[in-house]
Design a protein around this motif. Structure first.
Motif: not given
Length: 258
Positions: A149-152, A179-183, A189-192
Motif C-alpha cells: 500500500y502507498p504511504l498515503q 512505516l519503512g520510509v525516509t524522514y 506526505v504530512l505537508a500534503d
C-alpha cells in the motif's frame, strides 16, 4: 493505574471474555482488573514484569529504546491480547516498553504467586500457544501489507490509530522507521495532508481536520488490517478443541476463544 474495586464491575469484565475458562484451576484469587489512562505505562522497559496482562479494552504501543538514544516503535497492541507472555515463558528476561494510546482495561495475573501453576496448566498453555501462533501470522501479514500500500494510505491509518482526542503527535523519526520510509518522505506526505485540509498543524501537534477523508484514504489498508486484528484473537482452533475434548477438559459445546 487504577484498580477496579467494584466487585460487580470486576466480575462483568472477567465474564465478558470468559476469562476463567482459560485455566484448569481457579485463577480468581490471583486475578485483578485495572485501568490505565492514555499515555500511562503498562510495562516499563528493561524491567522484569511480575504480572501477566490481558488487554480487554483499549489500544497500546510496544517500543524499544536503543543505546544510541533512538526509540523504535515495534507494534500496536489491540484488545483482546496478552501482554507480558514472552517474559512469562522465559523467552525474554526484560520487558519492552508498553504505553497506552487509548484508555485501557486489563485483567492482571500476579505471576509471582502462581507461576508454577500457569506453566504446568495444559489448558492455559494451549491457548497461549494459539495466541502466539496467530500473532506470528499477523506480524507476517502486516509486513506484506506494508509493502503493498502507498504511504498515503498507511500514514492515514497510522494517524487515525494513534491520535488522542483528535490530535496526532507521534515523533517523526519513530513513525518513519515504523512505516519503512525516509524522514523526508514522511514530512512531504504530512505537508500534503495539511495542504489538502486533512490535517491542521498546531502547537500541540497535528489536529485531524477532516476525519472522513482520512478514513477514505486508509480504507483499503485499514480494512485488511482490522480483519486480522479482529479475527485472529477470536479464531476457533479445531485441533485444540478436539485435544481438550478428548482429554476431558471441556465439553463439546464449548468454543476456544482468545
Amino acid at each position: 493505574m487504577e484498580a477496579v474495586r467494584d466487585k460487580a464491575k470486576r466480575d462483568k469484565y472477567i465474564e465478558k471474555m470468559r476469562w476463567t475458562e482459560y485455566f484448569s484451576f481457579d485463577i480468581r484469587p490471583f486475578l485483578s482488573v485495572v485501568k490505565f489512562d492514555s499515555g500511562e505505562r503498562l510495562l516499563r522497559e528493561g524491567e522484569k514484569p511480575e504480572a501477566l496482562y490481558y488487554l480487554l479494552e483499549g489500544r497500546a504501543k510496544l517500543f524499544l529504546s536503543h543505546e544510541n538514544g533512538r526509540v523504535s516503535l515495534i507494534n500496536f497492541l489491540e484488545a483482546p491480547c496478552f501482554i507480558g507472555e514472552m517474559e512469562l515463558i522465559g523467552a525474554m528476561e526484560a520487558a519492552r516498553g508498553v504505553t497506552a494510546i487509548l484508555p485501557c482495561i486489563c485483567c492482571v495475573i500476579q505471576v509471582r504467586d502462581c507461576r508454577d501453576k500457569l506453566l504446568s496448566d495444559t489448558r492455559f498453555l494451549q491457548r497461549l500457544c494459539l495466541f502466539l501462533g496467530q500473532k506470528a501470522i499477523s506480524n507476517t501479514d502486516n509486513y506484506s501489507r506494508n509493502q503493498s500500500y502507498p504511504l498515503q494510505a498507511r500514514l492515514a491509518d497510522f494517524i487515525l490509530m494513534t491520535a488522542q482526542n483528535g490530535i496526532y503527535r507521534e515523533r517523526h523519526t519513530e513513525v518513519s522507521e515504523f512505516l519503512g520510509v525516509t524522514y523526508r518522505h514522511l514530512l512531504y506526505v504530512l505537508a500534503d495532508f495539511v495542504k489538502q485540509g486533512l490535517l491542521q498543524k498546531t502547537k500541540q501537534g497535528y489536529r485531524i481536520a477532516d476525519k472522513g477523508r482520512l478514513q477514505e484514504l486508509a480504507a483499503g489498508f485499514c480494512r485488511s488490517s482490522r480483519v486480522l486484528c479482529q479475527k485472529q484473537p477470536h479464531a476457533v482452533s479445531e485441533t485444540v478443541l478436539l485435544s481438550e475434548k478428548n482429554s476431558g477438559i471441556i465439553n463439546g459445546r464449548d468454543r476456544l476463544t482468545l
